[in-house]
Motif scaffolding. Structure first.
Motif, short mmCIF file in Angstrom:
data_model
loop_
_atom_site.label_atom_id
_atom_site.label_comp_id
_atom_site.label_asym_id
_atom_site.label_seq_id
_atom_site.Cartn_x
_atom_site.Cartn_y
_atom_site.Cartn_z
N GLU A 31 36.95 43.19 41.86
CA GLU A 31 36.87 44.62 41.51
C GLU A 31 36.70 45.48 42.76
O GLU A 31 37.33 46.53 42.90
CB GLU A 31 35.73 44.87 40.53
N ASN A 35 39.31 48.24 44.22
CA ASN A 35 38.95 49.65 44.42
C ASN A 35 39.33 50.12 45.82
O ASN A 35 39.79 51.25 46.00
CB ASN A 35 37.44 49.84 44.21
N LYS A 81 41.44 57.51 37.67
CA LYS A 81 42.78 56.93 37.64
C LYS A 81 43.57 57.22 36.37
O LYS A 81 44.80 57.21 36.39
CB LYS A 81 42.69 55.43 37.92
N GLY A 95 42.86 49.46 39.24
CA GLY A 95 41.83 49.73 38.22
C GLY A 95 42.27 50.87 37.34
O GLY A 95 43.25 51.55 37.62
N ALA A 100 34.02 48.92 36.37
CA ALA A 100 33.57 47.92 37.34
C ALA A 100 32.27 48.33 38.02
O ALA A 100 31.29 47.58 38.01
CB ALA A 100 34.66 47.66 38.36
MG MG Z 1 38.00 49.60 39.88
#
Ligand code: MG
Ligand code: ADP
Length: 611
Positions: A31, A35, A81, A95, A100
């Motif tokens: 994760e 990111n 996002k 993601g 996360a």
């Molecule tokens: Mg993420």
């Protein structure tokens, strides 16, 4: 500049595949690396201590966050996002669920330092148990550094459930490789316990493959590259001679996301058909770029499984593209090569992807799967169902045979052993696979490979429990070099492997020295035999009810059993039968296949009488 992170409305949040995001250190690594990629970083450094149990830190030079966003990022369903449901169909980021960081903050002590290039000062935040402990401005570099310490410090049961450092590190390396392989234009490094494990300069895909999988791949790669309106596929496959005994080096990425797909793997294998041995695996690193509306990445909490709107097209495309690549490099000049016919006749390929079709896609099945029913489940393997699976497997086999009216012997094994003495000493080998041995009341039909597997299984099992496993020392110790992933696996297995008579030492740099092998196996190609062992072990690795040692014992007995198709002498057949009936459970292999079938006189009589 404005803040960018927003809370997703419940209506979207509820349609997002739920599940446990952080199961082990490697899930956090995945994760955090993703990111950093999403933040547009060109340099990403991963620092690990104690296989991630005490520290996981990711340092990136990406776009950083504003003060408000840095605080907001740790809220559940907070993401920059996606904003509306339609965005789920055009996801280009790794993601999108906004879970996360919230999940990480709930199970570890987290520190973040982040700064955007337009800000003079950055933000420092400390969070523990989901509570903000400290927040202050700080002087720091552009980009983001997130450190998580003492994973599961507040959930001792979960912490105790973590595997050995070697095992957890193996998962971390796997996740690191998957992200690093997908983004060769980004610099990545991995430092574990202050040692540099990877240092991957930015480059192209080929450079990255060689950096990760080893220099020996350099001359063995064939480029794959096909572009259509429907999808592009590019990357490399290993030449047939680079095929491996282990499945290790196989990577599929869809829109840069690593995925597992037995189906697509089959497509590649079939393109290699008859060019590589049956028991070996082609190596490949393949990238598929496709309209995000054509894939559902929301079916699995860790997004490793995805659903294609039309799997068949993708399959045909992958298979044809690999065939084409192999043919072009005249590795298989006479190959009947069908890219044009297969691919170009597909409607979806002939007709470009239009706005109209995009419209259709939103009312498609794929779209409809974004409902509660199809949400991904937790991936908790259920021990009970596993057990009944095996039981079914065994009883079904037995049923089947009984239906055919052939009896699996149920008489005491000792009886057979005794009457074996009365066997008239000649054995007939059928099809180089079965042995017929007769006695006064009938005959038995023995499956030589199954029988030998049972014999070896009991020997290796006994060995693994003895204090002094019997080893044959190698005259000249042999060094073997493995891929990083295999090396981490072997290191994890070393204590158990040594109870079986292997004497293997870690030499460093993915290299091992073999000093000795189990006395019961014929010496020969040790490297091959260890690669094979690792491969079989991986097949087993989801079986949670067996210990590592039990799995190794099973793998080794399967691996070293005389194969069906091997001609045997009278003496060899005699020894095999004697050894078989000295076993404590001679009638089945460890996995439950019959080793022999008994044909008694009465049964033969019945066969030859009118019904
Ligand atoms: Mg993420
Ligand atoms: P997701 O990635 O699904 O959006 P996360 O919980 O992983 O959810 O992150 C939440 C938000 O925090 C992201 O949408 C992003 O805006 C921001 N963020 C996380 N990590 C970074 C990073 N390394 N650099 C910049 N922004 C980040």
């Amino acid at each position: 500049m404005a803040d960018i992170i927003e809370l997703l409305p419940d209506s979207i949040a509820n349609q997002i595949a739920a599940g446990e995001v952080i199961q082990r250190p490697s899930s956090a690594v995945k994760e955090l690396l993703e990111n950093a990629v999403d933040a547009g970083a060109t340099e990403i450094k991963l620092i690990i201590s104690d296989a991630g149990k005490s520290l996981i830190s990711v340092i990136d030079n990406g776009k950083g966050m504003s003060e408000t966003d840095a605080r907001m990022a740790f809220e559940r369903h907070a993401t920059s996002k996606i904003k509306k449901i339609d965005d789920l169909f055009s996801i280009r980021t790794m993601g999108f669920r906004g879970e996360a960081l919230a999940s990480i903050a709930a199970v570890a002590q987290v520190e973040i330092k982040t700064k955007r290039s337009e800000d003079e000062l950055g933000t420092y935040i400390e969070i523990e148990n989901s509570n903000v402990i400290k927040q202050e401005p700080c002087a720091c570099a552009n980009g983001t550094t997130i450190s998580m310490k003492n994973l599961f410090f507040n959930i001792p049961a979960r912490r105790n459930f973590l595997k050995s450092n070697a095992a957890e590190m193996k998962h971390i390396v796997e996740e690191f490789i998957r992200v690093a392989m997908a983004f060769p234009e980004i610099f990545f490094s991995l430092i574990s316990n202050e040692q540099q494990v990877f240092y991957l300069e930015a480059g192209n895909i080929k450079n990255r493959i060689v950096q990760i999988l080893g220099n020996n791949y350099n001359a063995k790669l064939v480029a794959v590259n096909e572009q259509t309106d429907y999808m592009n596929i590019y990357g490399f496959v290993g030449k047939p001679e680079a095929a491996k005994k282990t499945r290790g080096d196989q990577y599929f990425f869809v829109n840069n996301r690593f995925i597992k797909s037995a189906y697509l793997n089959h497509a590649v294998n079939s393109a290699f058909e008859s060019m590589i041995a049956k028991d070996s695996f082609p190596s490949y690193v393949l990238f598929i770029d496709i309209d995000p509306a054509q894939v559902d990445i929301n079916v699995h909490p860790t997004k490793q499984e995805i659903k294609f709107e039309d799997e068949k097209i993708v399959y045909a495309f992958v298979q044809a593209a690999v065939k084409h690549a192999l043919a072009q490099f005249s590795i298989a000049p006479s190959l009947d090569f069908t890219l044009n016919a297969e691919i170009q006749n597909l409607d979806a390929v002939r007709n470009p992807f239009t706005a109209e079709k995009k419209e259709a896609a939103t009312s498609s099945n794929l779209y409809k799967t974004f409902t509660g029913k199809h949400q991904a489940h937790k991936i908790d393997p259920n021990e009970k169902s596993e057990l009944s699976h095996w039981k079914d497997f065994f009883t079904k086999k037995e049923d089947k045979i009984e239906q055919q009216n052939v009896q699996i012997t149920k008489s005491p094994e000792t009886l057979i052993l005794q009457s074996l003495a009365k066997f008239n000493n000649t054995y007939i080998q059928l099809l180089n696979t079965y042995i017929i041995a007769t006695n006064t009341i009938g005959f038995i039909l023995v499956h030589q490979q199954h029988a030998h597997e049972r014999i070896l299984y009991e020997r290796f099992a006994a060995q693994s429990h003895s204090k002094q496993p019997s080893t044959q020392k190698a005259l000249f110790p042999l060094t073997i070099e493995l891929s990083t992933a295999d090396a981490v696996l072997l290191e994890d297995l070393l204590p158990d492997i040594s109870t079986l008579g292997y004497q293997i030492e870690l030499f460093g740099n993915n290299t091992f020295i073999i000093q000795g092998t189990p006395a019961d196996i014929t010496q020969g190609n040790e490297k091959h035999s260890i690669e094979l062992l690792l491969e079989q072990f991986k097949h087993f690795s989801s079986e949670i009810k067996y210990s590592k040692r039990e799995k190794l014992v099973r793998c080794m007995s399967r691996q070293h059993a005389i194969k069906a198709g091997t001609a045997l002498t009278q003496k060899e057949m005699q020894t095999l039968l004697e050894d078989l009936f000295l076993c404590s459970t001679p009638n089945v292999t460890p996995s439950g296949n019959p080793t022999y079938i008994e044909f008694k006189e009465g049964y033969l009589d019945r066969l030859f009488s009118k019904m």
